[in-house]
Scaffold this motif. Sequence first.
Motif, PDB file in Angstrom:
ATOM      1  N   GLU A 216       0.858  -1.185   0.000  1.00 57.68           N
ATOM      2  CA  GLU A 216       0.000   0.000   0.000  1.00 57.68           C
ATOM      3  C   GLU A 216       0.892   1.233   0.000  1.00 57.68           C
ATOM      4  OE1 GLU A 216      -3.860  -0.859   2.432  1.00 57.68           O
ATOM      5  OE2 GLU A 216      -2.198  -1.864   3.448  1.00 57.68           O
ATOM      6  N   ASP A 217       0.996   1.849  -1.151  1.00 53.83           N
ATOM      7  CA  ASP A 217       1.943   2.939  -1.338  1.00 53.83           C
ATOM      8  C   ASP A 217       1.595   4.185  -0.533  1.00 53.83           C
ATOM      9  OD1 ASP A 217       3.354   1.361  -3.084  1.00 53.83           O
ATOM     10  OD2 ASP A 217       2.338   2.135  -4.865  1.00 53.83           O
ATOM     11  N   ASP A 218       0.334   4.297  -0.062  1.00 51.92           N
ATOM     12  CA  ASP A 218      -0.056   5.509   0.653  1.00 51.92           C
ATOM     13  C   ASP A 218       0.051   5.372   2.169  1.00 51.92           C
ATOM     14  OD1 ASP A 218      -2.130   3.724   0.888  1.00 51.92           O
ATOM     15  OD2 ASP A 218      -3.722   5.194   0.542  1.00 51.92           O
ATOM     16  N   LYS A 219       0.581   4.241   2.657  1.00 53.09           N
ATOM     17  CA  LYS A 219       0.771   4.083   4.104  1.00 53.09           C
ATOM     18  C   LYS A 219       2.120   4.690   4.495  1.00 53.09           C
ATOM     19  CE  LYS A 219      -3.088   2.000   5.074  1.00 53.09           C
ATOM     20  NZ  LYS A 219      -3.182   0.635   5.607  1.00 53.09           N
ATOM     21  N   ILE A 220       2.126   5.493   5.542  1.00 50.39           N
ATOM     22  CA  ILE A 220       3.329   6.222   5.919  1.00 50.39           C
ATOM     23  C   ILE A 220       4.448   5.276   6.363  1.00 50.39           C
ATOM     24  CG2 ILE A 220       2.438   6.641   8.257  1.00 50.39           C
ATOM     25  CD1 ILE A 220       4.668   9.036   6.290  1.00 50.39           C
ATOM     26  N   ASP A 343       2.961  16.323  10.744  1.00 57.68           N
ATOM     27  CA  ASP A 343       3.379  15.616   9.539  1.00 57.68           C
ATOM     28  C   ASP A 343       4.882  15.319   9.576  1.00 57.68           C
ATOM     29  OD1 ASP A 343       0.736  16.066   8.597  1.00 57.68           O
ATOM     30  OD2 ASP A 343       1.345  18.070   7.961  1.00 57.68           O
ATOM     31  N   LYS A 383      -2.227   6.872   6.721  1.00 59.35           N
ATOM     32  CA  LYS A 383      -1.879   7.174   5.340  1.00 59.35           C
ATOM     33  C   LYS A 383      -1.304   8.584   5.213  1.00 59.35           C
ATOM     34  CE  LYS A 383      -5.564   4.248   3.406  1.00 59.35           C
ATOM     35  NZ  LYS A 383      -6.706   4.204   2.461  1.00 59.35           N
ATOM     36  N   TYR A 384      -0.697   8.840   4.059  1.00 60.74           N
ATOM     37  CA  TYR A 384      -0.202  10.193   3.784  1.00 60.74           C
ATOM     38  C   TYR A 384      -0.522  10.557   2.341  1.00 60.74           C
ATOM     39  CZ  TYR A 384       3.810   8.384   1.126  1.00 60.74           C
ATOM     40  OH  TYR A 384       4.604   7.764   0.192  1.00 60.74           O
ATOM     41  N   SER A 385      -0.424  11.840   2.046  1.00 60.59           N
ATOM     42  CA  SER A 385      -0.664  12.328   0.691  1.00 60.59           C
ATOM     43  C   SER A 385       0.173  13.580   0.480  1.00 60.59           C
ATOM     44  CB  SER A 385      -2.154  12.647   0.486  1.00 60.59           C
ATOM     45  OG  SER A 385      -2.577  13.649   1.403  1.00 60.59           O
ATOM     46  N   LEU A 392       3.991  17.353   2.174  1.00 62.39           N
ATOM     47  CA  LEU A 392       3.451  16.086   2.671  1.00 62.39           C
ATOM     48  C   LEU A 392       2.473  16.335   3.802  1.00 62.39           C
ATOM     49  CD1 LEU A 392       5.214  12.784   3.205  1.00 62.39           C
ATOM     50  CD2 LEU A 392       4.154  13.817   5.205  1.00 62.39           C
ATOM     51  N   GLU A 395      -2.630  11.821   7.281  1.00 67.22           N
ATOM     52  CA  GLU A 395      -4.073  11.684   7.442  1.00 67.22           C
ATOM     53  C   GLU A 395      -4.521  12.196   8.813  1.00 67.22           C
ATOM     54  OE1 GLU A 395      -7.315   8.105   6.650  1.00 67.22           O
ATOM     55  OE2 GLU A 395      -5.244   7.635   7.213  1.00 67.22           O
TER      56      GLU A 395
END
Length: 448
Positions: A216-220, A343, A383-385, A392, A395
Amino acid sequence: VLAAVARCDRHISIRSGHGVGKTALLAWVSIWWLVTRWPQKTVCTAATGPQLFDALAAEVKIWMSHLPSAIQGCFIVQTESVAAVATAAHPAAAEQSFISFRTSRAETPEAMAGVHADYVLLIVDEASGVPEAVYESGAGSMSGPNAITILAGNPVRGSGKFYDTHHKLRHRWTTFVVNAEEVARAKNIVDEIAGDYGVESNAYRVRVLGEFPKSEDDKIIPFEWLEAATDRDIVPMPTMRSIWGVDCARFGSDRSALAIRQGNVLVKPVQSWSKLDTMELAGRIYHEWNSTLPSFRPSDICVDAIGLGAGVADRLHELGMPARAINVSESAALSGRYVRLRDELWWKAREWFEQKTCTIAGQDADHKTWRDERLAAELSDVKYSFQSNDKLKIEAKDDIKKRTSGGRSPDIADAFVLTFAGIATSATYGSSNSPSWNQPLHRHLGIA
């Protein structure tokens, strides 16, 4: 699996969930090989001492005690081995036939190297955690015609030798998958994991279904980094001061939590409490302070200053403790990369795990092994975005509660992340404004 061993399948790999009887199986195989082969050498290894000696070696000793007394008398059971008893015909029997338990570490990869006999059995428990160098060094031990390697464990990593045996090397390996849902004796464990992490989580995939985690690429913080950090033997540096992180519950089902980190080691499982007011929470932390030897007390107690936390930080300061009120909603020290300080702290925690030299497991005063799986579960949820300005963003806490099973708030994870505040609040080291090359340049964060 027993049938595959009896056929002398040379390469066997078993991925499974928890509670399915894996350790007992490996014990049976090693004892059967010991009793029915001569001369033979069996080497059992795992990435950590507790997994090897407290689990597999202990299981071998239990089943050895169930053998007929005449067979038991042929062997000497010791802490790190089971060896044949010397006789007039075989005075060197202990060197000719044995089970040896050897821990595998990257710095000592020779655990499976140099094993040569008419019959060789190599058993790797919790195979995902064993360094690649160990597998490479053990390749020569498989040169004989009667040699078998068995890999077994939870499939916690989506890469490495164990992963490859179930994928690109599958044509050379006899593979098995044991789903804990299909094992009656594992029902309580299955229900517990489902309740704690949810059936859609990577934890459920790995620990129940026996499947490798989804990438899962969006997990920190990747799941496999966290799992690896629960299986390392690391001792904290005695000269390094600890840092405490305190996340203060705001309302309802949220919990207040205290994390204690000393360099690359989580000193103990993160503590948490529900429905404590300012004075009660300060009292719990003060009790922990008084219960800690002065030389092990923290250099900083970083308290989330939003809401209840400001009062907690003030009270701890009044009690003479090095409390620092940290406002995680303010701008980050490295404002060009992160939206807020929170963050930045989460990214610092990610970097801590990425180094692969840390642990969130250990032993208590009674030498019982603990693994902070609650912390790992919460860290793996977040998650992060990236924003449109390329900054950055982690969530939000409320968004995590809405998305995760049971509406769980990552309070334990946030307490742990706060232990990085002393690092993340420094914009540079050794600048002209810094009093020391060894001290961070702190910004104005409302030091209590």
